[in-house]
Design an enzyme around this catalytic site. Structure first.
Site, PDB file in Angstrom:
ATOM      1  N   MET A  78       0.946  -1.209   0.009  1.00  0.00           N
ATOM      2  CA  MET A  78      -0.031  -0.126  -0.070  1.00  0.00           C
ATOM      3  C   MET A  78       0.798   1.319  -0.044  1.00  0.00           C
ATOM      4  O   MET A  78       2.001   1.250   0.192  1.00  0.00           O
ATOM      5  CB  MET A  78      -0.808  -0.072   1.316  1.00  0.00           C
ATOM      6  CG  MET A  78      -1.853  -1.138   1.242  1.00  0.00           C
ATOM      7  SD  MET A  78      -2.815  -1.094   2.627  1.00  0.00           S
ATOM      8  CE  MET A  78      -3.859   0.312   2.597  1.00  0.00           C
ATOM      9  N   HIS A  79       0.272   2.455  -0.198  1.00  0.00           N
ATOM     10  CA  HIS A  79       0.857   3.699   0.104  1.00  0.00           C
ATOM     11  C   HIS A  79       1.747   4.137  -0.981  1.00  0.00           C
ATOM     12  O   HIS A  79       1.877   5.476  -1.016  1.00  0.00           O
ATOM     13  CB  HIS A  79       1.238   3.737   1.385  1.00  0.00           C
ATOM     14  CG  HIS A  79       0.504   3.254   2.561  1.00  0.00           C
ATOM     15  ND1 HIS A  79      -0.923   3.663   2.705  1.00  0.00           N
ATOM     16  CD2 HIS A  79       0.736   2.228   3.460  1.00  0.00           C
ATOM     17  CE1 HIS A  79      -1.269   3.089   3.997  1.00  0.00           C
ATOM     18  NE2 HIS A  79      -0.588   2.151   4.254  1.00  0.00           N
ATOM     19  N   ASP A 110      -2.827  -4.876   0.368  1.00  0.00           N
ATOM     20  CA  ASP A 110      -2.237  -6.192   0.809  1.00  0.00           C
ATOM     21  C   ASP A 110      -2.864  -6.866   1.823  1.00  0.00           C
ATOM     22  O   ASP A 110      -3.342  -7.846   2.046  1.00  0.00           O
ATOM     23  CB  ASP A 110      -0.778  -6.291   0.914  1.00  0.00           C
ATOM     24  CG  ASP A 110      -0.290  -5.168   1.677  1.00  0.00           C
ATOM     25  OD1 ASP A 110      -0.901  -4.349   2.383  1.00  0.00           O
ATOM     26  OD2 ASP A 110       0.962  -5.147   1.856  1.00  0.00           O
TER      27      ASP A 110
END
Length: 486
Positions: A78-79, A237
């Site tokens: 992520m991110h 995830d």
């Protein structure tokens, strides 16, 4: 029919081939490099992800009837900030979730814009790993590149874009950008103004199980797959792993011991803790979840064994560990700073309490215990909200260790359920693809049928009491050392 799950991890992509009944026919993986240009920085080349994924799909489907492949779904780190120009060229290496360069930007958002305003707009406050601070960093330090941005996306969405030609993301992954109104599942206009970006630069939002498009002809030809293969949005995830472990509905818990460590609590209703110590995100099942994320979990064990002990035999290192709850060595698991619940990108890892009789096994045990204590920090926040958690599922590479599972069960005082098939986000991605293709009516239905518990690690009252005392001491250590790293 077959469904492909792609887990775009931090060090490798893992691909899984699943049939309609949940049978796993093949699993393959491909590694790619990660770059650390400066201390605390963490970057990857998105083209490396694509090359690895395409090569992996070829091996994954080499022995199956390719015409029976119906869908592809994703789980992914992520991110991370992936920025493309008007020609769809990657502008700069992706800045990853565990990158700590955005301390000033994070402080600006939390102090100048204000935590209360951020939480009102996005249900979260700024953390160094989130996407919005990365955009502000890029605007300040790389203004010419920032001006070229035409598309902003997350790592797994780069794969979905290349495979389908559709500029998309899902609500669970987008929740971690600090750009989305999580409660209402839409982009936050206030945050777009703060970051000085246009909504047209952001992908269209989908639910994780929704079909975004089909396989583009060029990749269909290269892979030998039908052009009718459906590309499903997928999930971040941790949300994808939660699908793979059946952590859906009200009050279910999953612990993931991957590169990072997470404690994930599903909920049918939206909620935020008063201090924003836990993330409040949309879930891949169409509802919501709370999540505590520590930046270094499995990576602590990997670092200790491979970089310090110079071994890859993790099992052997744990074999000599016999006595639990009596170790006098403590380990603070902050190799890359920490997110939940401290939100401190500057703090670093440390061993404390060593003496002349400290042995190698004590240090190894301290690493495993330190990660468990870090996870409990987040669990305590959830408990303070009145969430009645008594058991958890567990997944991730670290979950394969019986010793680590036992430590977690007793440090957190939870029953730990071990699953028949523990394949994390890749399995979750394949399950989301099956839902998107209409084989199951919803996410809860597929998890009820496919997710099976094979064993449960029960906490032991005497050991729980010993770890209660050790956790009390652990909690005193972060406040004592945090000032050293400012």
């Amino acid at each position: 029919m077959f469904y492909i799950g792609i887990d775009l991890g931090t060090s490798a992509v893992k691909l899984l081939l699943m049939d309609e009944e949940g049978g796993i026919h093949k699993i393959v993986s491909r590694e790619y490099p990660i770059f650390f240009p400066k201390s605390g920085w963490s970057e990857q080349n998105p083209e490396d992800w694509l090359d690895a994924a395409i090569d992996g799909i070829k091996e994954l489907t080499a022995d199956c009837k390719k015409e029976l492949v119906a869908g592809i779904g994703f789980g992914g780190q992520m991110h991370g900030l992936v920025a493309l120009d008007q020609n769809d060229q990657v502008i700069r290496p992706a800045i990853l979730w565990n990158d700590g360069r955005t301390g000033q930007e994070t402080d600006y958002l939390n102090r100048e814009i204000g935590k209360e305003k951020l939480s009102e707009c996005t249900a979260n406050i700024a953390f160094a790993g989130f996407t919005a601070p990365k955009l502000l960093w890029m605007k300040k330090h790389e203004p010419e590149k920032f001006a070229k941005i035409e598309k902003i996306m997350l790592p797994k969405d780069y794969l979905a874009y290349r495979l389908s030609g559709v500029f998309c993301t899902d609500v669970s992954d987008a929740s971690g950008m600090l750009l989305m109104d999580v409660k209402n599942r839409k982009w936050s206009r206030e945050m777009l103004e703060v970051c000085q970006i246009r909504e047209s630069q952001l992908p269209r939002l989908y639910e994780s199980y929704e079909v975004v498009g089909t396989l583009v002809p060029a990749f269909a030809r290269e892979l030998g797959l039908p052009e009718t293969v459906k590309i499903v949005a997928g999930a971040g995830d941790n949300a994808a792993a939660a699908i793979g472990t059946g952590t859906v509905g009200e009050g279910r818990c999953n612990i993931s011991l991957g590169t990072s460590g997470t404690i994930f609590i599903s909920s049918k209703t939206f909620g935020v803790d008063a201090n924003n110590a836990l993330h409040s995100f949309a879930h891949a099942d169409g509802h919501y979840h709370l999540m505590g994320c520590m930046l270094s979990a499995g990576s602590c064990n990997k670092w200790w064994n491979e970089a310090i002990l110079r071994t890859k035999d993790f099992v052997k290192e744990q074999e000599q560990i016999k006595k639990l709850g009596e170790n006098q060595v403590f380990y603070l698991p902050y190799l890359m700073g920490e997110r939940s619940p401290h939100n401190d990108p500057n703090v670093r890892a440390a061993f404390l309490g060593m003496s002349m009789d400290t042995a190698r096994e004590d240090m190894t045990l301290a690493v495993l215990e330190g990660v468990a204590f870090g996870l409990r920090d987040s669990l305590e926040v959830a408990r303070s909200l009145g969430v009645p958690i008594t058991r958890t599922k567990i997944c991730g590479g670290g979950a394969r260790s019986p010793l680590w599972r036992k430590i977690i069960a007793n440090v957190l005082n939870l029953k730990v359920d071990v699953l028949e098939s523990e394949e994390g986000p890749a399995l979750g991605g394949a399950m989301l693809a099956a839902v998107g293709c209409g084989v199951y009516k919803d996410v809860e239905s597929i998890t009820q049928k496919l997710v099976k518990v094979t064993d449960t690690v029960e906490p032991e009252p005497e050991l729980v009491a010993k770890y209660e005392e050790r956790y009390r001491r652990f909690r005193e250590m972060y406040p004592a050392v945090k000032g050293l790293y400012r």
